[in-house]
Every structure is written in C-alpha cells, then in structure tokens.
Design a protein around this motif. Sequence first.
Motif, mmCIF file in Angstrom:
data_model
loop_
_atom_site.group_PDB
_atom_site.id
_atom_site.type_symbol
_atom_site.label_atom_id
_atom_site.label_comp_id
_atom_site.label_asym_id
_atom_site.label_seq_id
_atom_site.Cartn_x
_atom_site.Cartn_y
_atom_site.Cartn_z
ATOM 1 N N ASP A 4 76.536 40.399 -46.824
ATOM 2 C CA ASP A 4 74.848 39.743 -47.702
ATOM 3 C C ASP A 4 74.142 40.227 -46.235
ATOM 4 O O ASP A 4 73.945 39.448 -45.087
ATOM 5 N N ALA A 5 73.500 41.195 -46.915
ATOM 6 C CA ALA A 5 72.020 42.114 -46.408
ATOM 7 C C ALA A 5 70.830 41.022 -46.284
ATOM 8 O O ALA A 5 70.500 40.966 -45.377
ATOM 9 N N SER A 6 71.244 39.799 -47.228
ATOM 10 C CA SER A 6 69.852 39.198 -47.138
ATOM 11 C C SER A 6 70.893 37.821 -46.577
ATOM 12 O O SER A 6 69.215 36.488 -46.567
ATOM 13 N N SER A 7 71.352 37.110 -45.586
ATOM 14 C CA SER A 7 72.030 36.024 -44.737
ATOM 15 C C SER A 7 70.798 35.949 -44.284
ATOM 16 O O SER A 7 69.845 36.221 -43.312
ATOM 17 N N PRO A 8 70.224 35.237 -44.051
ATOM 18 C CA PRO A 8 69.361 34.417 -43.156
ATOM 19 C C PRO A 8 69.198 34.819 -41.784
ATOM 20 O O PRO A 8 68.531 35.029 -40.839
ATOM 21 N N PRO A 9 70.756 34.825 -40.930
ATOM 22 C CA PRO A 9 70.804 35.361 -39.627
ATOM 23 C C PRO A 9 70.501 36.464 -38.858
ATOM 24 O O PRO A 9 69.979 36.988 -38.267
ATOM 25 N N ARG A 10 71.112 37.093 -40.246
ATOM 26 C CA ARG A 10 70.429 38.532 -40.277
ATOM 27 C C ARG A 10 69.031 38.625 -40.099
ATOM 28 O O ARG A 10 68.764 40.005 -39.896
ATOM 29 N N VAL A 11 68.538 38.493 -41.435
ATOM 30 C CA VAL A 11 66.720 39.109 -41.330
ATOM 31 C C VAL A 11 65.719 38.183 -40.568
ATOM 32 O O VAL A 11 65.993 39.317 -40.109
ATOM 33 N N ALA A 12 66.401 37.088 -39.720
ATOM 34 C CA ALA A 12 66.197 36.914 -38.451
ATOM 35 C C ALA A 12 66.338 37.665 -37.803
ATOM 36 O O ALA A 12 65.151 38.059 -36.996
ATOM 37 N N ILE A 13 67.391 38.779 -37.809
ATOM 38 C CA ILE A 13 67.373 39.403 -35.981
ATOM 39 C C ILE A 13 66.808 40.839 -36.333
ATOM 40 O O ILE A 13 65.733 41.142 -35.328
ATOM 41 N N LEU A 14 66.585 40.776 -37.828
ATOM 42 C CA LEU A 14 65.503 42.013 -38.171
ATOM 43 C C LEU A 14 64.566 41.732 -37.740
ATOM 44 O O LEU A 14 63.445 42.522 -36.868
ATOM 45 N N ASP A 15 63.731 41.100 -38.508
ATOM 46 C CA ASP A 15 62.679 40.088 -38.518
ATOM 47 C C ASP A 15 62.599 40.458 -36.391
ATOM 48 O O ASP A 15 61.044 40.715 -36.106
ATOM 49 N N ALA A 16 62.819 39.790 -35.979
ATOM 50 C CA ALA A 16 62.662 39.479 -34.555
ATOM 51 C C ALA A 16 63.257 40.913 -33.663
ATOM 52 O O ALA A 16 61.983 41.555 -32.491
ATOM 53 N N THR A 17 64.033 42.108 -34.638
ATOM 54 C CA THR A 17 63.260 43.400 -33.630
ATOM 55 C C THR A 17 62.457 44.538 -33.764
ATOM 56 O O THR A 17 61.605 45.114 -32.965
ATOM 57 N N ILE A 18 61.752 43.957 -35.322
ATOM 58 C CA ILE A 18 60.626 44.304 -35.786
ATOM 59 C C ILE A 18 59.536 43.647 -34.770
ATOM 60 O O ILE A 18 58.714 44.918 -34.755
ATOM 61 N N GLY A 19 59.411 42.756 -35.053
ATOM 62 C CA GLY A 19 58.642 42.294 -34.287
ATOM 63 C C GLY A 19 58.353 42.877 -32.583
ATOM 64 O O GLY A 19 57.542 43.095 -32.141
ATOM 65 N N LEU A 20 59.538 42.770 -32.139
ATOM 66 C CA LEU A 20 59.515 43.018 -30.789
ATOM 67 C C LEU A 20 58.988 45.040 -30.501
ATOM 68 O O LEU A 20 58.253 45.013 -29.547
ATOM 69 N N LEU A 21 60.114 45.666 -31.514
ATOM 70 C CA LEU A 21 59.371 46.824 -31.762
ATOM 71 C C LEU A 21 57.657 47.074 -31.578
ATOM 72 O O LEU A 21 57.129 47.715 -31.166
ATOM 73 N N ARG A 22 57.047 46.328 -32.810
ATOM 74 C CA ARG A 22 55.615 46.532 -33.086
ATOM 75 C C ARG A 22 55.089 45.040 -31.511
ATOM 76 O O ARG A 22 53.473 46.470 -31.657
ATOM 77 N N GLU A 23 55.263 44.798 -31.224
ATOM 78 C CA GLU A 23 54.568 44.369 -29.855
ATOM 79 C C GLU A 23 54.589 45.063 -28.928
ATOM 80 O O GLU A 23 53.866 44.401 -27.927
ATOM 81 N N GLU A 24 55.796 45.080 -28.531
ATOM 82 C CA GLU A 24 56.076 45.520 -27.063
ATOM 83 C C GLU A 24 57.264 46.666 -26.851
ATOM 84 O O GLU A 24 57.000 47.333 -25.565
ATOM 85 N N GLY A 25 57.512 47.786 -27.695
ATOM 86 C CA GLY A 25 57.479 48.935 -27.657
ATOM 87 C C GLY A 25 59.321 49.081 -28.087
ATOM 88 O O GLY A 25 59.770 48.124 -27.756
ATOM 89 N N TYR A 26 60.621 49.693 -28.142
ATOM 90 C CA TYR A 26 61.094 50.022 -27.999
ATOM 91 C C TYR A 26 61.878 49.093 -27.000
ATOM 92 O O TYR A 26 63.255 48.992 -27.003
#
Length: 193
Positions: A4-26
């Motif tokens: 399930d690509a929309s499971s809450p933990p998976r979505v939270a992981i993607l959101d957190a990764t995107i946030g880190l990339l945007r704010e602090e870089g890879y």
Amino acid sequence: MESDASSPPRVAILDATIGLLREEGYAAVSSRRIATRAGLKSKLVHYYFRNMDELFLAVFKRIEDEHFAQLTQVLAQRKPLRALWRLSMDSTNTAMVLELNALATHRKVLRAEIARASKRLRLLQSAVIERAVAESGGGAAPLPPMILSVLALAVSRLLAMDSVLGVDCGHEETLGWIEALIAHVEDGAPLPA
C-alpha cells in the motif's frame, strides 16, 4: 513489504525525506533522521524502503507526479505560456530538482530516472509552447519550441541557484525580457530588444 503506497508510515517517511531535502539538503538525509522527523522507529524506514536508492526514487516519483499534475492544469489553460513560466519559476520545485540532481551525481539509479523525466518534461513543455504559438494569433516564437523549453528550464534553475546564494544581478532584466517574450508570442506585442 507492504504494497500500500498510501500507508500512513510510508507517507510519513516520504514527507520527512522531502522536508529534510528541502530544508537541509541531501547530505542531511539518513534513515535515522527520517525516522525521527516522521515520529517512527528507524527500522520502519527500511521496512518500507529496502535501501536509500529505493526511498529516493519514491521521493522523485512523488515530486514528478505532482509536477506533471500541475503541467496538466497548465495545458488546459487558454494561454498556457505564462502559467508554464510561473510553474518553471516555482522556487520550491526548482530547489528540489537541484537537490535531487546533486544527489543523482552519487546515485546512478536516480540519475537514470531524472534523465527519463527530464526528457518527458522537455517534450511536454515544447508541445505546450508549440501549441501556444499556433493558437495565439500573436507573434511567432523567435526560436524553436524545444530550444525555448531548454532555455526556460535553464533560466529558472539558474535564478533559483542565484537566489540561494543571494545573487540577483541580472534577474530583473531577465524576468522582464521573458515576460515581454511571452507577451510577444501570446498577444502579438513587440518582440523584446
């Protein structure tokens, strides 16, 4: 692995990764930091994504899907060039693309996906430009649509990089010229000098 690509933990992981990339870089992205930011145990990052390549590909796919959904809205507009330019100039999108491009220098699988998506984007943007020119009744484009597409992407990325560095020399003039070019193509206004 849960499918399930929309499971809450998976979505939270993607959101957190995107946030880190945007704010602090890879360089700031690690499974531990992602888990902490997502409020999850770090083992869950590797449960949903076998490795960081798989995670970065999922991040890229999400961003690509969002961007192409926005492009679809642009295509539906009567005069799409201004909307296409605004989308290209969206600093959030551009900054993320630059960050993912930097990451792709270290991750071959991501590099291949970015290349595939970039080709798709250029072809679609070129088609939008070609259609806008044909339908406008305004002025002719001074360059072929594909060249205009590449130039628009290059200019938007350069301006985004400059902004991060605090450089604005030439920005106002460039943006004014592009607005005049769009007015020429869409409205038949005089071509900028």
